[in-house]
Each structure stands twice: as structure tokens, then as C-alpha cells.
Design a protein around this motif. Sequence first.
Motif, PDB file in Angstrom:
ATOM      1  N   ILE A  23       0.876  -1.165   0.000  1.00  0.00           N
ATOM      2  CA  ILE A  23       0.000   0.000   0.000  1.00  0.00           C
ATOM      3  C   ILE A  23       0.917   1.218   0.000  1.00  0.00           C
ATOM      4  N   ARG A  24       0.679   2.145  -0.912  1.00  0.00           N
ATOM      5  CA  ARG A  24       1.476   3.372  -0.948  1.00  0.00           C
ATOM      6  C   ARG A  24       0.602   4.559  -0.555  1.00  0.00           C
ATOM      7  N   PHE A  29       3.495  -4.537   2.714  1.00  0.00           N
ATOM      8  CA  PHE A  29       4.400  -3.413   2.902  1.00  0.00           C
ATOM      9  C   PHE A  29       3.600  -2.110   2.781  1.00  0.00           C
ATOM     10  N   VAL A  30       3.692  -1.262   3.782  1.00  0.00           N
ATOM     11  CA  VAL A  30       3.088   0.065   3.716  1.00  0.00           C
ATOM     12  C   VAL A  30       4.212   1.058   3.471  1.00  0.00           C
ATOM     13  N   LYS A  31       4.141   1.740   2.326  1.00  0.00           N
ATOM     14  CA  LYS A  31       5.207   2.660   1.942  1.00  0.00           C
ATOM     15  C   LYS A  31       4.679   4.087   1.946  1.00  0.00           C
ATOM     16  N   GLU A  75       5.416   7.586   0.664  1.00  0.00           N
ATOM     17  CA  GLU A  75       6.207   8.222  -0.382  1.00  0.00           C
ATOM     18  C   GLU A  75       5.698   9.615  -0.652  1.00  0.00           C
ATOM     19  N   SER A  76       6.602  10.482  -1.070  1.00  0.00           N
ATOM     20  CA  SER A  76       6.217  11.878  -1.349  1.00  0.00           C
ATOM     21  C   SER A  76       5.277  11.974  -2.532  1.00  0.00           C
ATOM     22  N   SER A  77       5.364  10.996  -3.433  1.00  0.00           N
ATOM     23  CA  SER A  77       4.481  10.979  -4.599  1.00  0.00           C
ATOM     24  C   SER A  77       4.107   9.548  -4.918  1.00  0.00           C
ATOM     25  N   VAL A  78       2.814   9.285  -4.980  1.00  0.00           N
ATOM     26  CA  VAL A  78       2.350   7.949  -5.336  1.00  0.00           C
ATOM     27  C   VAL A  78       1.473   8.014  -6.573  1.00  0.00           C
TER      28      VAL A  78
END
Length: 222
Positions: free
Chosen positions: A180-181, A212-214, A216-219
Motif C-alpha cells: 500500500i502506498r 508493505f506500507v510505503k 512516499e512523497s508521490s504515489v
Amino acid sequence: MTKTYAVSLEDGTEINVTVSDEPWRGDVNVEDWGAVTESLLLRAACRKCGRPAPVAETERLFLRELSMKDLPALRAFSLPAIESRYLGGDWEGLKDEAFLRRYIETQYAFFDYGLWALFRRARELREARFLGLVGFSPEEPPELGYALRPEARGQGYAAEAGLAALRYAETELGFTAAKIRVVPENRAGCAVAVKIEEQWNRAGGAPQCRLFVKRESSVYKG
């Protein structure tokens, strides 16, 4: 080798599904005959006769593949621009009749997953109210995504649907990992992702399918 299975649908309709271990033969191709399950045959039978295959259900929710009858609900389903970008280009395309038809005919047949319709159940009615979409994007590992109508938020539906989708992906699709982002500024999205991760790990799902939970600045997806 090719085998034919008679599959009964919920309304009593019987569909013959052919399964083969030879490429491009039969309705379904398998490398391992142990992969032939009732769920696999049901999905193939539904697709063969143009019906949406059921995916999962909980006490409150029902998930199934998209169908052409979802077109009005999809066209009425709107999201803020930034949330639409999170879901990717397929999302807006689903509002187009020709695109939706191609998506239904190719996405599920090729990947065996994609975006699924999410409904609120009510007693015996599985599809009492359309809530939004949940499903996986074909990445490495597959990415879990979900989008709910504004009036359906804040009731725990996203986490419940996400967990149901993960269980299905692990048991029926053989997923060993998913992600999941989220962007850190999206506090509500982060909270849902953490809740899914915690409940998935608490339920013992991690050994079979790591999540995995990520952050991120941009998804954004194209």
C-alpha cells in the motif's frame, strides 16, 4: 491434457469449464493441477457467461468483479482530482462504456484480479448500496488500492474491504506480498493503511503474504 468441469452457478445455471495444462487451450490454463479449485472454476464459469465473479464478502461488505451494469454507479462516482490520480488512469476510463467493456473482458482474464466493485450488504441483499472500488494494480508486488464515496467514509469500510481483498489474494491468487502506498500528508489514508497492516499481521497473514506500507512523497500513477 484437457479436462471439462460442470460448474453450477447460484441460480442453478450449469456452465462447462475446460481446463488445460497446454498453453492457449481451454477456458483456463494451469501448470499445476493442484491449482484447480472451486473458486477458480467459479470465476471462469462466471466470466464465460458474462457474469461478474464474486470475490469476497464480510458481515457488512460484498466485493465482486465489475460488470456493465455498474456503469451508472461508476459515472455517478466522483473523486477529488488528487485521489483520482492515486487510483491511476484506469479509474476515469471505467466511466466510458467501451473502456469498461474491454477492462472486464481482458483485465480479469489476464491477471485474475484488478479493481473490484464494493457494496454494502443489507440482510439478504449483497449489493444493497455501491460504496466504491477496491482491488490491486499489477505491479511488483501488487498494490492494494481503495476509493470510497464520500458519504461511505469514516465507517471502517476501507480497512474492512482491504483486509477482505488481501485474504482473497493470499488464499485464491497465491499472493506472497502486496503493498500500500500513501503520501505522508494524507493522514486519513495513512491511518487506514496502518490499520490494515496491523490487523493483517495480528491475524497471522504476514507469513503467507507480506504487506508493505510505503510512505512516499508521490504515489501518483499515470
